[in-house]
Structures are given as structure tokens and as C-alpha cells.
Design a protein around this motif. Structure first.
Motif, PDB file in Angstrom:
ATOM      1  N   HIS A  36       5.388  54.881  53.125  1.00 48.63           N
ATOM      2  CA  HIS A  36       5.950  56.042  52.442  1.00 48.63           C
ATOM      3  C   HIS A  36       7.418  56.163  52.841  1.00 48.63           C
ATOM      4  O   HIS A  36       7.752  55.990  54.010  1.00 48.63           O
ATOM      5  N   PRO A  38      10.739  57.662  54.227  1.00 53.76           N
ATOM      6  CA  PRO A  38      10.971  58.773  55.159  1.00 53.76           C
ATOM      7  C   PRO A  38      11.574  59.972  54.446  1.00 53.76           C
ATOM      8  O   PRO A  38      12.141  59.868  53.352  1.00 53.76           O
ATOM      9  N   HIS A  39      11.459  61.110  55.076  1.00 52.67           N
ATOM     10  CA  HIS A  39      12.044  62.326  54.532  1.00 52.67           C
ATOM     11  C   HIS A  39      13.552  62.151  54.389  1.00 52.67           C
ATOM     12  O   HIS A  39      14.219  61.596  55.244  1.00 52.67           O
ATOM     13  N   THR A 161       8.414  50.167  48.458  1.00 51.68           N
ATOM     14  CA  THR A 161       7.446  50.866  49.309  1.00 51.68           C
ATOM     15  C   THR A 161       6.158  50.074  49.487  1.00 51.68           C
ATOM     16  O   THR A 161       5.247  50.519  50.184  1.00 51.68           O
ATOM     17  N   GLN A 368       9.147  55.842  63.592  1.00 48.90           N
ATOM     18  CA  GLN A 368       8.327  55.812  62.388  1.00 48.90           C
ATOM     19  C   GLN A 368       9.068  55.285  61.169  1.00 48.90           C
ATOM     20  O   GLN A 368       8.434  54.949  60.162  1.00 48.90           O
ATOM     21  N   THR A 369      10.407  55.174  61.230  1.00 50.86           N
ATOM     22  CA  THR A 369      11.145  54.607  60.102  1.00 50.86           C
ATOM     23  C   THR A 369      11.195  53.084  60.163  1.00 50.86           C
ATOM     24  O   THR A 369      11.665  52.449  59.223  1.00 50.86           O
ATOM     25  N   THR A 415       5.497  63.387  59.839  1.00 48.91           N
ATOM     26  CA  THR A 415       5.148  61.967  59.826  1.00 48.91           C
ATOM     27  C   THR A 415       5.475  61.356  58.471  1.00 48.91           C
ATOM     28  O   THR A 415       5.575  62.055  57.461  1.00 48.91           O
ATOM     29  N   ASN A 416       5.628  60.031  58.479  1.00 47.08           N
ATOM     30  CA  ASN A 416       5.946  59.309  57.242  1.00 47.08           C
ATOM     31  C   ASN A 416       4.732  58.601  56.652  1.00 47.08           C
ATOM     32  O   ASN A 416       4.874  57.671  55.873  1.00 47.08           O
ATOM     33  N   ASN A 420       2.278  64.179  56.015  1.00 46.08           N
ATOM     34  CA  ASN A 420       3.234  65.232  56.381  1.00 46.08           C
ATOM     35  C   ASN A 420       2.755  66.073  57.555  1.00 46.08           C
ATOM     36  O   ASN A 420       2.907  67.293  57.574  1.00 46.08           O
TER      37      ASN A 420
END
Length: 601
Positions: A36, A38-39, A161, A368-369, A415-416, A420
Motif C-alpha cells: 500500500h 504510504p500516507h 503497488t 514501513q516505507t 501503518t501502511n 491504518n
């Protein structure tokens, strides 16, 4: 080749290997990796089909567990093989892929018309790099790339992705990037800009002295306002140590994302803080086209070089300039490497015969990225350096347990994984168990965790707690009240940081002018300078270098660090973790006492 190495490798050769199936070149595709975004990243546009991209294909390293065994044996001061580091060739044998994996990937590449002269292989053949148009990459990986924009920075990158491979090829490929990785490697520093915090124009002991109650050492009172080489030597018990350099010792500093170390600034810094070093410099090495632009002095690069080299002088020094991750420009169709730059640096340095024995890096990103598959492969590269006798030091980050937003009250910390969930955000590569991560402290009496920004620390979500932390970390977890931060961190993860050092109000020279800077990016090069001096102690006695530090740090070396007892690392709308007696995820085992450590090594 060491006796036990020959035995293990011979044993490996006679053990039957599992029969690996070769992929049907026109077989069914299956998703290899999905992520997913990242934000803060949004899908922006479609790149031209002829835009080129440099793909890195990581083949499995079936014997990495044997390399890891060697690493821990040669790094453990209680083991009879301590200090018997492996050679470049021995390490390459242990990370080499199985021949059937090579054959499978070669056939897959050939089925897409890619010839041997169009690819580059690492010395161990565990990495393959090829530059191809986006359209071909999409066909090979059964995917669709897009241009993604970061709403905060405005950067554009080309990513997907999800990507797929023929079913039979999955077991022969660990990772392919750039595909699902949205990381943005960044320096960990916080520059002081307030007028009332301008650097002092005079460095002396006119303000008197202060005694550090934890160590009994006397330190200039001015060190509470400005940190210099003299301050660090006083605080960490290195005053009076007569430094010299053997031809075998060396230290390296890495530079990324357009950060350049300025030679004129270094000489001005030396004139002010290390007069005996005037006229000396560093060896410059360009990685992947990294520049040496003397017209653009960098705060981060100058900080790292001035303190790492100023503390360790006259030890041979190297500055690596690695080209960063350029933004996507649809009007310029040229080969663009959009991988994380530390992987390019690793490729380059692992290929060298002579590597600096201590290397400091003050950059990183939210764990997490970085896709876990890629993080593990990069981490294995650091293990290779450790096995060869290199001490790799990383700063732990400046945002406490948070997500990089400097305001802890507004951090989101999601979280990614698509769920969320709110969780603490550890930093990579500091979470890699094969590097030494460094947190930051401030003040003299007493020395405490930094308060103006927050020393990064916590627990990895990718890497389990290593054996060297099996005593120190559970002791900290036992101090947490039942249910504290339940679900916000991985109680079984590798703990960060390992140790700490001063990391605020460092006086440096940038563009000919003094400046004040702070961050764990200051703590890491300062600590690396002292590690280089410890290597000097060993080398002058005819002993091998320290190499991978952590097994030493968490065993007999622990008595060479001063425990920090105050502070915390806020983030994600919480106070974060508290500093406690013993190891904690803010300052680790504490700050160095060079006088003790040089006797322990």
C-alpha cells in the motif's frame, strides 16, 4: 580460509541440495509482492512507456545463515574465533545464489530478449541490475507503473503497488526494486535558527567547569551551550589520549541526497577546534555519479565529516558521495536510478577490497516505507561488512517513536498495510540487527536524552530481537506497566538504539560561517570517531579491528558505557518510551567512556 570456515563450506558441498524447478517461461504469473502506498503519496500520472528505469533483481542467498554464524563468532569477544574476520572472497562464496536460481533468472531475462551484455552482476552474482524502458518492465513484471507525488515534499517517483512473476520463478527471486518502495532517505538533523541560539564566537573554559556526577569527569561549563571536539573528549574520558595512526586504520563517512563536504570549511573547522589537523583532508569517492560540489556545502555532510574526522585524526578518512534519488521528469528520457541510495553505496563498497574499518551514516527512513524483502537484503549487505571486520554505525532518527513529523502532537503514525492502525514507527536501516544504532543526549550535569527533538528508538517490526539483546531488552520491557502501549510496538523486535552520544548544539562551519546543529546525525559521527580510536588501540597492539560492535557492546563492553537515566522520546501523540536504568529504547546502553573502553578492547 579459516579452519572452521573450510569445514562448514565442505560440509555444505556434500549435503544434497533440494531440486529446484525451473520456471516455464510462458507460465502463469502470480503476485510476488504487494504494498500500500504510504500516507502522503498520491497517484499522479502515467510515465511514458520509453522512460527508462534501473531494475535491481536480488537472487536468494541460500547460505546466508552460515555467513551469519561466522559473523557472530568473529564478533563475539567470548568466542575463540573473535577477530578472525572473513575475506571478500569468503563472504562472496557464502552469499552466492544457487546455480539453478542463476539459470532460472537468466532464462527468464532471455525470454524477454535481454542479453548478458545488457546486465550488470554483483561479484557474488546475487544481484542483477538492468536498465530498461518502463514498458518492458511492465511486461516482465505483469504490472503497471505510475508517477506518484508526495504531497509534503512535492517529489515525484515512478512506482507500482504490485508486481508478479512466473510461478516457477518465485523461489529464485528474493526481491525486485524499484517497484513497491516509497522510501525517502533523509538526514537526521535539526538545525538551530533562533537568534538567541547563535554559536559562541569564543571556545574556552572562561565559564568555569562542571563535574559530571555519573562519571566524576570535569567538563568545561561552556559545553552546556556549545559542543566541540574538546567537549566530547572531556565528557567521554579521552583527554590526554595520544592519537596516532597505523597504515591499517581508516574511517568512512557517507553522504547522500546532494550533501557535499566542503574542504575549505573543514580547514576552518580544524583551525578552530583541531589545529594539528590543518592541511589534512579526506579521500573522496563518488558512488553512482555522486558529485563533489564545493560550491554547495552541506550542513549534514560538514557535520559528519568535521566531527568524525576531527575526533579520529590522523586516521585515514574517506567521504563517499552517493547520487540520490532524482525526481521523475517526463520531459527527460534518460536512465534514472530511483532505488534507495544506500543500496547503491552498499553495492559499491562491498565490491572494494579495502573498506574503511569504521563507517558512519546519519540517514534513514521509516521502516514501513521500505518493503521488508528489500530491507532484509540491504541488512544482509551490512552483515557482509561486519563479517569482513567493518563497524557500521547508523543514527537512530530524530522523531522519537513518531513518523517524521517534527511536531509530536500532530503525528499520525498509521501503518501502511491497508489497515491504518496506529503504531510506533521505527527507522531503517537503524533497525537492522547487523548495524550499531546511536541515539542522542544533551547537557553535562547530568547528561540526559535530548529534549528539543527526540532521540529515535523503539522496536523493529521486521527483525526479531537478536541474541546479543536477549538480556538487556527484556529487562526494559519488564519495567513497563502491564498494557503500556499495548499493540503500538513489537515486543519481540530488535531494540533501537544500542548506544548514544551527545547530539545537540554542535558547532560546525558551513559556507565559512559557524553554525549550530543537532540530531542523532551528530551523535553517530561523533561516536564513530571514538570507535576508530578504539580500533587504533587494537591495531597498535597487533590485534584485528573490532568489526561488528554489538556482541562486544552487550557483553564485556557494556561496562564501558555510562548509563543515562533521564528523558523520553515523544511521538505519535504519546510521551514515547522512558529512559531507565540499563538499556532503554531512547539512549540504549548509554554514552561511551573511552578511557574504560580502550582497556576493554
Amino acid at each position: 580460509m579459516q579452519p572452521s570456515f573450510r569445514f562448514l563450506f565442505a560440509l555444505l558441498c556434500i549435503v544434497p541440495l533440494a531440486v529446484l524447478s525451473l520456471p516455464a517461461q510462458n507460465g502463469l504469473y502470480e503476485v510476488k509482492e504487494h504494498a500500500h502506498p504510504p500516507h502522503g503519496w498520491i497517484q499522479h500520472s502515467v510515465p511514458p512507456a520509453d522512460h527508462t528505469i534501473s531494475l535491481r533483481i536480488g537472487l536468494p542467498q541460500p547460505n546466508f545463515n552460515i555467513l551469519e554464524t561466522h559473523l557472530y563468532e568473529v564478533s563475539d569477544p567470548g568466542h575463540h574465533r573473535y577477530g578472525q574476520h572473513l575475506s571478500k572472497e569468503e563472504v562472496e562464496e557464502l552469499v552466492a545464489p544457487h546455480p539453478e536460481s542463476l539459470q532460472a533468472v537468466n532464462e527468464w531475462l532471455a525470454s524477454h530478449g535481454i542479453q548478458e551484455d545488457e546486465i550488470t552482476r554483483s561479484p557474488a552474482k546475487d544481484w542483477i541490475t538492468l536498465t530498461i524502458p518502463i514498458g518492458m518492465a511492465e511486461k516482465m513484471l505483469d504490472t503497471k507503473y505510475h508517477v506518484w507525488k508526495n504531497l509534503k515534499t512535492g517529489d515525484d517517483i515512478v512506482r507500482t503497488t504490485s508486481y508478479s512473476l512466473p510461478i516457477g520463478l518465485h523461489e529464485h527471486v528474493d526481491v525486485i526494486q524499484p517497484t513497491t518502495m516509497f522510501a525517502q532517505f533523509k538526514p537526521f538533523r535539526s538545525t538551530i535558527v533562533k537568534s538567541n541560539e547563535e554559536p559562541s564566537s569564543v571556545i574556552n573554559d572562561a565559564l568555569g567547569s562542571i563535574t559530571n556526577p555519573a562519571t566524576g569527569l570535569t567538563v568545561d561549563a561552556s559545553c552546556n551551550q556549545t559542543i566541540t571536539i574538546s567537549c566530547l573528549n572531556q565528557l567521554y574520558n579521552a583527554v590526554g589520549y595520544k592519537q596516532s595512526s597505523t597504515s591499517k586504520n581508516s574511517i568512512g563517512v557517507t553522504g547522500y541526497v546532494g550533501e557535499y563536504a566542503n574542504l575549505a570549511d573543514l580547514q576552518q573547522f580544524y583551525a578552530e577546534q583541531r589545529p594539528d589537523a590543518r592541511g589534512s583532508s579526506f579521500r573522496f569517492i563518488s558512488v553512482n555519479g555522486g558529485l563533489n560540489d564545493q560550491s554547495k556545502p552541506g550542513f549534514e555532510a560538514n557535520l559528519d565529516v568535521q566531527f568524525a574526522l576531527g575526533i579520529s585524526y590522523p586516521i585515514l578518512a574517506t567521504f563517499y558521495s552517493t547520487a540520490g534519488t532524482p525526481p521523475f521528469k517526463p520531459d527527460v528520457i534518460t536512465p534514472t536510478n530511483t532505488n534507495e541510495p544506500y543500496s547503491d553505496w552498499l553495492d559499491s563498497v562491498i565490491n572494494q577490497v579495502d573498506i574503511p574499518l569504521t563507517i558512519s551514516t546519519s540517514y534513514g527512513d521509516d521502516e514501513q516505507t521500505v518493503p521488508e524483502s528489500f530491507a532484509r537484503r540491504v541488512c544482509s549487505g551490512f552483515a557482509q561488512l561486519g563479517a569482513r571486520g567493518v563497524s557500521v554505525v547508523f543514527s537512530s532518527g530524530d522523531f522519537g517513536v513518531g513518523d517524521g513529523n517534527p511536531d509530536p502532537a500532530t503525528q499520525t503514525c498509521f501503518t501502511n498495510d491497508g489497515n491504518n492502525q496506529t503504531k510506533f514507527i521505527p527507522v531503517f536501516p537503524a533497525t537492522c540487527p547487523f548495524v550499531t544504532s546511536v541515539g542522542a543526549t544533551q547537557n553535562i550535569s547530568p547528561e540526559v536524552a535530548v529534549s528539543r527533538f527526540f532521540s529515535g528508538g523503539g522496536f523493529s517490526n521486521y527483525f526479531l530481537r537478536p541474541a546479543y539483546q536477549k538480556r538487556a531488552v527484556p529487562g526494559y520491557l519488564d519495567t513497563l506497566e502491564h498494557g503500556t502501549y499495548q499493540g503500538l510496538f513489537n515486543r519481540n523486535g530488535r531494540g533501537v538504539p544500542d548506544i548514544a552520544a551527545q547530539g545537540d548544539r554542535f558547532r560546525i562551519i558551513v559556507g565559512g560561517q559557524p553554525a549550530m546543529i543537532g540530531g542523532t546525525s551528530a551523535a553517530a559521527p561523533a561516536l564513530a570517531g571514538f570507535i576508530a580510536l578504539l580500533n587504533e588501540v587494537r591495531l597498535r597492539q597487533g590485534r584485528p579491528p573490532l568489526g561488528f560492535l554489538n556482541p562486544f557492546i552487550y557483553s564485556i563492553g557494556s561496562s564501558g558505557f555510562t548509563d543515562i537515566l533521564s528523558g523520553h522520546n515523544s511521538g505519535c501523540g504519546t510521551p514515547g518510551f522512558n529512559v531507565t536504568k540499563g538499556w532503554d529504547p531512547v539512549t540504549g546502553l548509554g554514552t561511551p567512556n573511552f578511557g574504560r573502553l580502550k582497556n576493554l578492547v
